[in-house]
Structures are given as C-alpha cells and as structure tokens.
Design an enzyme around this catalytic site. Structure first.
Site, short mmCIF file in Angstrom:
data_model
loop_
_atom_site.label_atom_id
_atom_site.label_comp_id
_atom_site.label_asym_id
_atom_site.label_seq_id
_atom_site.Cartn_x
_atom_site.Cartn_y
_atom_site.Cartn_z
N HIS A 13 -22.79 23.36 21.95
CA HIS A 13 -22.14 24.12 20.87
C HIS A 13 -20.93 23.37 20.32
O HIS A 13 -19.82 23.47 20.85
CB HIS A 13 -21.72 25.51 21.38
CG HIS A 13 -21.24 26.43 20.29
ND1 HIS A 13 -21.80 27.67 20.06
CD2 HIS A 13 -20.26 26.30 19.37
CE1 HIS A 13 -21.18 28.25 19.04
NE2 HIS A 13 -20.23 27.44 18.61
N HIS A 15 -19.46 22.03 16.29
CA HIS A 15 -19.66 21.96 14.84
C HIS A 15 -19.33 20.56 14.33
O HIS A 15 -18.22 20.08 14.57
CB HIS A 15 -18.76 22.99 14.15
CG HIS A 15 -19.13 24.42 14.46
ND1 HIS A 15 -19.85 25.21 13.61
CD2 HIS A 15 -18.89 25.18 15.57
CE1 HIS A 15 -20.03 26.41 14.16
NE2 HIS A 15 -19.46 26.42 15.35
N HIS A 211 -24.09 32.96 16.73
CA HIS A 211 -22.71 33.27 17.11
C HIS A 211 -22.60 34.80 17.22
O HIS A 211 -22.79 35.50 16.21
CB HIS A 211 -21.73 32.84 16.02
CG HIS A 211 -21.40 31.39 16.01
ND1 HIS A 211 -22.28 30.42 15.62
CD2 HIS A 211 -20.24 30.75 16.34
CE1 HIS A 211 -21.68 29.23 15.71
NE2 HIS A 211 -20.45 29.40 16.14
N GLU A 214 -18.18 36.79 19.90
CA GLU A 214 -17.03 35.90 20.02
C GLU A 214 -15.78 36.76 19.80
O GLU A 214 -14.92 36.85 20.67
CB GLU A 214 -17.11 34.77 18.97
CG GLU A 214 -15.94 33.80 18.99
CD GLU A 214 -16.05 32.70 17.91
OE1 GLU A 214 -16.81 32.89 16.94
OE2 GLU A 214 -15.37 31.67 18.06
N HIS A 235 -20.92 31.73 22.16
CA HIS A 235 -19.76 32.43 22.74
C HIS A 235 -20.21 33.63 23.58
O HIS A 235 -20.36 33.52 24.78
CB HIS A 235 -18.74 32.83 21.66
CG HIS A 235 -18.30 31.70 20.79
ND1 HIS A 235 -17.34 30.81 21.19
CD2 HIS A 235 -18.71 31.28 19.56
CE1 HIS A 235 -17.16 29.90 20.23
NE2 HIS A 235 -18.00 30.16 19.25
N ASP A 293 -16.70 23.22 20.64
CA ASP A 293 -16.76 24.02 19.40
C ASP A 293 -16.24 23.24 18.18
O ASP A 293 -17.02 22.89 17.30
CB ASP A 293 -15.98 25.33 19.59
CG ASP A 293 -16.42 26.43 18.63
OD1 ASP A 293 -17.45 26.25 17.95
OD2 ASP A 293 -15.74 27.47 18.57
O1 LIG Z 1 -15.98 29.42 16.49
C1 LIG Z 1 -16.58 29.61 15.41
N1 LIG Z 1 -17.06 30.84 15.10
C2 LIG Z 1 -17.70 31.11 13.95
N2 LIG Z 1 -17.92 30.19 13.01
C3 LIG Z 1 -17.45 28.94 13.23
C4 LIG Z 1 -16.79 28.59 14.42
N3 LIG Z 1 -16.45 27.29 14.33
C5 LIG Z 1 -16.90 26.84 13.15
N4 LIG Z 1 -17.50 27.83 12.46
C6 LIG Z 1 -18.08 27.81 11.11
O2 LIG Z 1 -19.32 27.14 11.14
C7 LIG Z 1 -19.43 26.33 9.98
C8 LIG Z 1 -20.54 25.32 10.13
O3 LIG Z 1 -20.27 24.36 11.08
C9 LIG Z 1 -18.02 25.80 9.84
O4 LIG Z 1 -17.79 25.29 8.56
C10 LIG Z 1 -17.20 27.04 10.13
O5 LIG Z 1 -17.10 27.83 8.96
#
Ligand SMILES: O=c1[nH]cnc2c1ncn2[C@@H]1O[C@H](CO)[C@@H](O)[C@H]1O
Length: 357
Positions: A13, A15, A211, A214, A235, A293
C-alpha cells in the site's frame, strides 16, 4: 535511524503520487518554468510535509502543492515511476504494488481536468503506459518486482469505469488490481459508478482492494467487503469498532494494509503508538502488511514504519517475518509468481517449509 528489520520486505500500500522525490519536483518545475513556493529541497519539503497529526481532508490537500508539476508531463511521469522502484529497492523491498489515479496525472480525456491544468494531449490511458514503462525499466535496473494498482477516487464516480477498463487493457503489462481511494469522510457509501466498476472487476477476475475504515466507520469496511468484494482492505483500522465484523474478517483471513506513520499524521489513529490498532491485529495474528502510504508527504521511509512498530509496539523479528509472508500470500500476483516470491522470503528468512507459520 537504525534498521530493525534488514531483510527482504513486501510493500502493498503505497501511492505513487505520494512517493515522489522532492528533488524531482524541483527539477521538473524548473524545466517547465513552473514557480513553486520553495526553491530548495528543504524549503519544498517543509511546504509539502505533514508534521503534526492533521485530518484526512487536510492531508489530501497537500497533493495540490505539487501535482500540477508532474501531471501532463510524459518525461516526469516515467521518471517518478522509475525512481520509485529505485527508492523501494534501497529500502530492501523485493516486491511492491504501487497505486495511483491515472486521471490525476492526465490533462485530456479527464473531466474535470485536474490541478487547474490547461487541456493538453496526455490521456489517462497514456499515463498508465508511461508508468508501466518506468516501473519496468526500474525493475530491470534495480532487480526487484513492481506491479501497479489503479485507483478510483471516492469523489469521482464518473472515472471508475475508465479505471476498470484500464485494468483490463493493461492486466498483462503490470497492472494487477483496482482500488478506491480518496476522502472516505466526505461520502461514506460507495456511488453506483464505483459499484459498477467493482462488479466488472469481479466478472473479469481483476483483483480488488478498497480504502475503508481509515477514518470512516466500520460500515464502510463492511460495504467494501460485501458489496465491492474487496480482497484486501486499505487501512481498515476502524474495523475494530465492530467486533462482529472484525471476528468475521479474521476468520476469512482478510488482509489489512496497515500504514502506521500515515495513520498518525492523517489523524486516523491515536497519535500514541502504544495504543495503535495494529497491536490488536498482531496479538490476534491477523493477516496484515506494514506500508508507508505516502512517504513524500509524511517525510518517512518504510524503515521508519518498521522501527515504530518495534519501538512502540514491541514488534519482533519473528513477527516482521510472519507479516511479510502474509503480505506475499495476499499479494495480487498470479499463483505461480506468488509461490516464487514466497520461496524467496523463506530462503532469506532462513525458514524451511516446516518452520513456516
Ligand atoms: O491515506 C490515504 N487515504 C485515502 N486516499 C489517499 C491516501 N493517500 C493518498 N490518497 C489519494 O489517492 C490518490 C491516488 O494515489 C492520491 O492522489 C490521493 O488523493
């Protein structure tokens, strides 16, 4: 920072757009003539990072500080994918699944065009091809395996059918699954657009993660599993607030993608790590992974997540091995490649089949 678990690891996980090098943002901005609020790595880092526990909504706002620099730029997109693989290899990761929203990096065939870009000629489809290419070059250069997951965004259900189509098109070029990311606190129940995309994923045998839980309630986790047919939960901390659901998911061997540093800085969990939900997951020998993350925004490394688990939660070498094996078992590779990956871990951990958990 000492390295507490200096052995091959799996990360499931992370991004891509939350794992960019600050130097790369500066370089690309200079080449494109884009003015940023900071001129040096130190200055830009302090603009981008979250230092104190915030909210998920505030954290998600951080992407706007730099996404306009990378989006719409072919060279930049390929470069961040390539550099990502290099950074993961340096952290001792031997297999990574990296996720992103192709729409967030495009400037045509995306409505609305994100980050106040002018319309250009880079479509979500081409973004996926560029990332695939960057990852593949990185794999060759740094001798690790990297696959990708394409993200639907909670607030953009109209993009979700594009996502599943891209997953189908590129399933043999490195794309292994669909995800649903974004702000769970704004809309809790998944829109029909997301549901339709996940139904199609089930129909086509595309892997699924969501997701959920969280910052949102356990009902979001329940929906992810029961309606969207998620095979893993991103999460999922709040699952613990519904004991019946938690017991059910334990029994199902559901995989939870846990991100300790992230969970503190997004305000998802109590900032006191000695009270972290992953302690419960561990005590119950649940199926979970440890992940960064968004290391750019949290100014973190995978090692910091492991160190935190060791220092504040009493994680042992034994548990780190166990959770990495569970992670490999829960990854989205085809069975044959999964077995190969597991063999690599057994060997690196000095385990024979009979000592496997
Ligand atoms: O922890 C998180 N929770 C929810 N969305 C997230 C988290 N981290 C990043 N992104 C979202 O996922 C998109 C694609 O990678 C990111 O641009 C951000 O808006």
């Amino acid at each position: 920072e000492p390295v507490v678990f200096n052995k091959p690891k799996i990360e499931l996980h992370v991004h891509l757009d939350g794992a960019i090098r600050v130097q790369t943002i500066l370089d690309v901005a200079e080449r494109r003539g884009i003015t940023l609020p900071g001129k040096t790595v130190e200055e830009m880092t302090s603009v981008i990072i979250v230092k104190e526990p915030a909210t998920l909504t505030k954290f998600l706002g951080k992407f706007a500080e730099y996404m306009h620099v990378i989006a719409g730029d072919r060279e930049a997109i390929k470069r961040i994918a390539y550099e990502f693989v290099e950074d993961k290899a340096k952290e001792g990761v031997i297999y990574v699944e990296v996720r992103y929203s192709p729409h967030f990096l495009a400037n045509t065939k995306v409505d609305p065009i994100p980050w106040q870009q002018e319309e250009g000629d880079l479509s979500p489809d081409e973004v996926v091809r560029l990332v695939n290419e960057g990852l593949r070059q990185g794999e060759r250069a740094f001798n690790i395996k990297a696959r990708s997951i394409l993200c639907c965004m909670r607030h953009m259900p109209s993009w979700s059918m594009d996502i599943i189509e891209l997953c189908k098109t590129y399933r043999h070029q490195g794309v292994v699954a669909i995800d649903l990311a974004g702000d769970e606190s704004l809309n809790c129940e998944a829109f029909p657009g997301h549901r339709m995309a996940y139904e199609e994923a089930v129909r086509c045998g595309i892997h699924r993660t969501v997701h959920a839980g969280e910052v949102g309630p356990p009902s979001v986790v329940k929906e992810a599993v029961e309606v969207l047919k998620a095979e893993r939960v991103g999460h999922g901390y709040r699952t613990l607030q519904d004991q019946a659901l938690y017991k059910q998911l334990l029994a199902q061997n559901m995989h939870f993608e846990i991100c300790p540093i992230s969970s503190k800085l997004t305000g998802a969990c109590d900032p006191d790590f000695t009270k972290h939900p992953v302690i419960t997951f561990r005590n119950d020998q649940a199926n979970y992974s440890l992940n960064t993350d968004d290391p750019l925004i949290f100014n973190s490394t995978l090692n910091l997540d492991y160190n935190t688990a060791h220092k504040y939660m009493g994680f042992t070498e034994e548990e780190f091995k166990r959770l990495n094996i569970k992670s490999a078992e829960s990854c989205f590779l085809p069975e044959e490649e999964k077995r190969e990956l597991l063999q690599k871990l057994y060997k690196a951990y000095g385990m024979t089949r009979s000592t496997v958990f």
